[in-house]
Scaffold this motif. Sequence first.
Motif, PDB file in Angstrom:
ATOM      1  N   PHE A  79      54.110  34.368  58.243  1.00  0.00           N
ATOM      2  CA  PHE A  79      55.460  34.896  58.466  1.00  0.00           C
ATOM      3  C   PHE A  79      56.468  34.021  57.748  1.00  0.00           C
ATOM      4  CE2 PHE A  79      55.323  31.996  62.139  1.00  0.00           C
ATOM      5  CZ  PHE A  79      56.611  31.495  62.198  1.00  0.00           C
ATOM      6  N   VAL A  80      57.650  34.575  57.550  1.00  0.00           N
ATOM      7  CA  VAL A  80      58.739  33.870  56.876  1.00  0.00           C
ATOM      8  C   VAL A  80      59.984  33.980  57.742  1.00  0.00           C
ATOM      9  CG1 VAL A  80      60.283  33.859  54.859  1.00  0.00           C
ATOM     10  CG2 VAL A  80      57.840  34.314  54.557  1.00  0.00           C
ATOM     11  N   ASP A  81      60.670  32.858  57.921  1.00  0.00           N
ATOM     12  CA  ASP A  81      62.025  32.910  58.486  1.00  0.00           C
ATOM     13  C   ASP A  81      62.996  32.447  57.414  1.00  0.00           C
ATOM     14  OD1 ASP A  81      62.952  29.921  59.307  1.00  0.00           O
ATOM     15  OD2 ASP A  81      60.823  30.118  59.776  1.00  0.00           O
ATOM     16  N   GLU A  82      64.114  33.179  57.317  1.00  0.00           N
ATOM     17  CA  GLU A  82      65.134  32.886  56.317  1.00  0.00           C
ATOM     18  C   GLU A  82      66.507  32.824  56.975  1.00  0.00           C
ATOM     19  OE1 GLU A  82      64.698  34.712  52.240  1.00  0.00           O
ATOM     20  OE2 GLU A  82      63.672  36.216  53.472  1.00  0.00           O
ATOM     21  N   GLN A  83      67.327  31.907  56.493  1.00  0.00           N
ATOM     22  CA  GLN A  83      68.694  31.811  56.992  1.00  0.00           C
ATOM     23  C   GLN A  83      69.497  33.031  56.553  1.00  0.00           C
ATOM     24  OE1 GLN A  83      71.344  28.146  56.673  1.00  0.00           O
ATOM     25  NE2 GLN A  83      72.262  29.516  55.167  1.00  0.00           N
ATOM     26  N   VAL A  84      70.204  33.624  57.518  1.00  0.00           N
ATOM     27  CA  VAL A  84      71.154  34.706  57.250  1.00  0.00           C
ATOM     28  C   VAL A  84      72.553  34.108  57.131  1.00  0.00           C
ATOM     29  CG1 VAL A  84      72.173  36.818  58.198  1.00  0.00           C
ATOM     30  CG2 VAL A  84      69.724  36.389  58.465  1.00  0.00           C
TER      31      VAL A  84
END
Length: 156
Positions: A79-84
């Motif tokens: 999985f990937v988490d990215e800053q919004v």
Amino acid sequence: MSRFEVTTLVLAPPPIVFDASLSVDVHASSMRHSNEQAVAGVTSGQLALGDQVTWRARHFGLTWHLTSTISAYIRPTYFVDEQVSGPFQRWHHAHTFEAIHHDDIDATLMKDIVDFTAPAAPLGTIAEVLVLKRYMTKLILRRNAHIKEITETPLR
């Protein structure tokens, strides 16, 4: 832009490690030292594809807010988490979970690949190199040690 990678051997199967890594509550528990809390979006339980969470934490004596989204999700391997929105110009954190067999135990090779860019170049770039890369690596190592501890405990 800076990049760092952290690899952690966890003596638990990938689905367990994957789920713990997407738990808002586990993350908050691992970051107690910075009083990190989920304050908007998904604030407890498990994150899934498309979910957003806003974290509030104290680092370098300041309170920061960072909203991230789960932009990629293949259970139980990636999985990937990215800053919004938040303090970084860019934050992209890829998580991989590789099933391995270690000492007759189903285990996981957990790998974090973090690409980030500090704001306000050229000063941000200097901070990135001198402070932030080392600091962020230590945070990921702390988080991974916590995940390792809670997922391996039932096996002891």
